[in-house]
Design a protein around this motif. Structure first.
Motif, mmCIF file in Angstrom:
data_model
loop_
_atom_site.group_PDB
_atom_site.id
_atom_site.type_symbol
_atom_site.label_atom_id
_atom_site.label_comp_id
_atom_site.label_asym_id
_atom_site.label_seq_id
_atom_site.Cartn_x
_atom_site.Cartn_y
_atom_site.Cartn_z
ATOM 1 N N ILE A 1 0.248 -5.751 -9.659
ATOM 2 C CA ILE A 1 -0.419 -7.058 -9.664
ATOM 3 C C ILE A 1 -0.386 -7.675 -8.270
ATOM 4 C CG2 ILE A 1 -0.232 -9.443 -10.475
ATOM 5 C CD1 ILE A 1 -1.438 -7.660 -12.549
ATOM 6 N N PHE A 2 0.769 -7.581 -7.606
ATOM 7 C CA PHE A 2 0.886 -8.092 -6.237
ATOM 8 C C PHE A 2 -0.090 -7.366 -5.309
ATOM 9 C CE2 PHE A 2 4.928 -9.990 -7.520
ATOM 10 C CZ PHE A 2 4.968 -11.137 -6.734
ATOM 11 N N ALA A 3 -0.214 -6.056 -5.469
ATOM 12 C CA ALA A 3 -1.115 -5.272 -4.619
ATOM 13 C C ALA A 3 -2.567 -5.701 -4.832
ATOM 14 C CB ALA A 3 -0.949 -3.788 -4.916
ATOM 15 N N ILE A 4 -2.959 -5.887 -6.083
ATOM 16 C CA ILE A 4 -4.324 -6.334 -6.392
ATOM 17 C C ILE A 4 -4.563 -7.720 -5.799
ATOM 18 C CG2 ILE A 4 -5.904 -6.988 -8.254
ATOM 19 C CD1 ILE A 4 -4.513 -4.832 -9.980
ATOM 20 N N PHE A 5 -3.571 -8.584 -5.948
ATOM 21 C CA PHE A 5 -3.669 -9.941 -5.402
ATOM 22 C C PHE A 5 -3.851 -9.896 -3.890
ATOM 23 C CE2 PHE A 5 -1.645 -13.951 -3.915
ATOM 24 C CZ PHE A 5 -2.491 -14.845 -4.549
ATOM 25 N N ILE B 1 0.831 -1.205 0.000
ATOM 26 C CA ILE B 1 0.000 0.000 0.000
ATOM 27 C C ILE B 1 0.866 1.256 0.000
ATOM 28 C CG2 ILE B 1 -0.300 0.313 2.495
ATOM 29 C CD1 ILE B 1 -3.000 0.631 -0.234
ATOM 30 N N ILE B 2 2.036 1.182 0.658
ATOM 31 C CA ILE B 2 2.984 2.305 0.605
ATOM 32 C C ILE B 2 3.447 2.525 -0.832
ATOM 33 C CG2 ILE B 2 5.310 3.058 1.263
ATOM 34 C CD1 ILE B 2 4.872 1.744 3.967
ATOM 35 N N PHE B 3 3.705 1.435 -1.537
ATOM 36 C CA PHE B 3 4.127 1.546 -2.940
ATOM 37 C C PHE B 3 3.016 2.138 -3.797
ATOM 38 C CE2 PHE B 3 3.718 -0.456 -7.128
ATOM 39 C CZ PHE B 3 4.802 0.135 -7.753
ATOM 40 N N ILE B 4 1.792 1.662 -3.633
ATOM 41 C CA ILE B 4 0.677 2.142 -4.455
ATOM 42 C C ILE B 4 0.454 3.639 -4.249
ATOM 43 C CG2 ILE B 4 -1.827 2.016 -4.778
ATOM 44 C CD1 ILE B 4 -0.289 -0.273 -6.067
ATOM 45 N N ILE B 5 0.520 4.095 -3.008
ATOM 46 C CA ILE B 5 0.297 5.512 -2.702
ATOM 47 C C ILE B 5 1.429 6.389 -3.222
ATOM 48 C CG2 ILE B 5 0.086 7.195 -0.816
ATOM 49 C CD1 ILE B 5 -1.322 4.992 0.800
ATOM 50 N N LEU C 1 3.484 -13.163 -1.372
ATOM 51 C CA LEU C 1 3.621 -11.702 -1.391
ATOM 52 C C LEU C 1 4.988 -11.249 -0.895
ATOM 53 C CD1 LEU C 1 0.125 -10.686 0.043
ATOM 54 C CD2 LEU C 1 0.836 -10.652 -2.352
ATOM 55 N N PHE C 2 5.748 -12.157 -0.297
ATOM 56 C CA PHE C 2 7.037 -11.782 0.288
ATOM 57 C C PHE C 2 8.020 -11.154 -0.713
ATOM 58 C CE2 PHE C 2 6.161 -14.207 4.226
ATOM 59 C CZ PHE C 2 6.644 -13.284 5.134
ATOM 60 N N PRO C 3 8.151 -11.659 -1.940
ATOM 61 C CA PRO C 3 9.095 -11.014 -2.874
ATOM 62 C C PRO C 3 8.832 -9.527 -3.041
ATOM 63 C CG PRO C 3 8.401 -13.124 -3.740
ATOM 64 C CD PRO C 3 7.561 -12.883 -2.526
ATOM 65 N N ALA C 4 7.558 -9.150 -3.153
ATOM 66 C CA ALA C 4 7.217 -7.733 -3.337
ATOM 67 C C ALA C 4 7.496 -6.923 -2.076
ATOM 68 C CB ALA C 4 5.746 -7.602 -3.730
ATOM 69 N N SER C 5 7.123 -7.454 -0.905
ATOM 70 C CA SER C 5 7.307 -6.687 0.329
ATOM 71 C C SER C 5 8.785 -6.530 0.681
ATOM 72 C CB SER C 5 6.555 -7.355 1.488
ATOM 73 O OG SER C 5 7.047 -8.647 1.739
ATOM 74 N N ILE C 6 9.605 -7.551 0.400
ATOM 75 C CA ILE C 6 11.045 -7.446 0.646
ATOM 76 C C ILE C 6 11.655 -6.386 -0.258
ATOM 77 C CG2 ILE C 6 13.258 -8.659 0.435
ATOM 78 C CD1 ILE C 6 11.716 -11.237 1.216
#
Length: 366
Positions: A281-285, A260-264, A307-312
């Motif tokens: 795509i990860f955020a939507i998922f 959500i930080i990335f999307i904003i 979701l870990f790859p995106a959050s890391i």
């Protein structure tokens, strides 16, 4: 329990050195990085009776290790046809005991993770972020899915570099280990459908390439019914028997916050355009997973792991951006504090922490 904190402290010191540009020759030395990855392969692969899935993997290993390939083909033909357990069978036949089995899986887990982190600006911070939950809980728990999540990290890099063939082949191997891996491996291709269409046109100009493409489509097509059947079977026979994943909502929050930080603040992240679309795509998922948590915590938990790859990636990047009203060094310290706190809380208070404590390794028993 103290043995879990030694790698954390070491990663913290490496991350701090990286932050202040200290010992750059050592930190940037590829052989030092290789040695660090070998340490984690041994730390994970040669553990003994660690993880709640330990007995299940012993059973899996004993099931296939006691049969030759002829018996496996006869007794498990339908599973092999659907790629389910094919990778496990292969790894089992390459092993001579449960520790070799675990070590091979730890290699499949650690090397892609370290490769992924090496591509980031703050690789040691990324490893530190990964350590408390992704490495300890996932990497030393559900072995098959852990490897597939690390493969997903490599797939992200491959897609950004437009190496779709390599991504397809890696996805097939990942699918042979754990069926759920097909979901994110397919979804992250969506933003690149235009490029894939061009690739397909090139493929049809080469007979050999056409054969590979058709083979891939057949494998994926045959696997999807198996996934649906496995899900139906789970709900029918095990839905009420399997304990709920009490940390499902917590895990979802852990991964949702960076997304959500990335999307904003997406415009402030200087990622390549294709990577931004993949993270979207990860955020939507992650949004779609939230209702599932209230329906079935186990499935929601298992899918949230992807979701870990995106959050890391996102969390390790935030300190280099001006997103908050305080110094970036403060944010790094917050990451340190949260990582350390999550490790302490999980080892001391988590429902399944007894499966991990105390840490045991066959090298320490000799």
């Amino acid at each position: 329990m103290i043995l879990y904190f030694i790698p954390f402290i070491f990663l913290y010191l490496l991350s701090e050195s990286e932050n202040f540009n200290l010992f750059n020759k050592v930190l940037n030395n590829k052989y030092f990085y290789y040695l660090l990855s070998i340490f984690f392969i041994v730390f994970i692969g040669l553990r003994s009776e660690i993880g709640c899935d330990w007995d299940a993997y012993i059973t899996l290993y004993e099931k296939y290790s006691s049969q030759d390939f002829g018996e496996i083909l006869t007794n498990n033909f339908s599973s092999i046809l659907n790629l389910d357990n094919f990778g496990n069978i292969l790894i089992t036949k390459l092993s001579n005991n449960i520790y070799t089995f675990n070590t091979l899986y730890s290699i499949l887990f650690v090397i892609p993770l370290f490769y992924f982190c090496s591509e980031l600006e703050r690789k040691y911070l990324a490893l530190l972020i990964s350590y408390p939950y992704y490495i300890i809980v996932v990497g030393m728990g559900p072995l098959r899915q852990a490897a597939c999540i690390s493969f997903l990290m490599v797939s992200i890099i491959l897609i950004i570099r437009k190496k779709y063939y390599s991504h397809y082949l890696l996805s097939i191997f990942s699918l042979s280990i754990h069926q759920s891996s097909i979901l994110l491996n397919a979804l992250i291709l969506l933003p690149n459908l235009g490029n894939i269409t061009k690739l397909i046109k090139k493929i049809f100009s080469n007979r050999y390439s056409i054969f590979i493409l058709i083979s891939i489509l057949i494998i994926i097509g045959v696997s999807f019914p198996s996934i649906i059947y496995s899900t139906f079977y789970y709900f029918k026979f095990y839905g009420d028997k399997v304990p709920k994943a009490k940390s499902a909502i917590l895990l979802w929050i852990m991964n949702f916050i960076p997304l959500i930080i990335f999307i904003i603040n997406s415009t402030k992240f200087n990622f390549e355009y294709s990577l931004k679309r993949i993270l979207t795509i990860f955020a939507i998922f992650s949004f779609l997973l939230l209702p599932l948590i209230f329906f079935n915590t186990v499935i929601a938990y298992r899918l949230s792991l992807y979701l870990f790859p995106a959050s890391i990636l996102i969390t390790s990047k935030i300190p280099d951006l001006d997103l908050f009203q305080f110094k970036n060094s403060y944010f790094i310290n917050i990451i340190y504090a949260l990582s350390f706190s999550s490790l302490i809380i999980w080892l001391n208070f988590a429902f399944h922490s007894s499966c991990w404590v105390p840490y045991k390794n066959i090298l320490l028993d000799n």
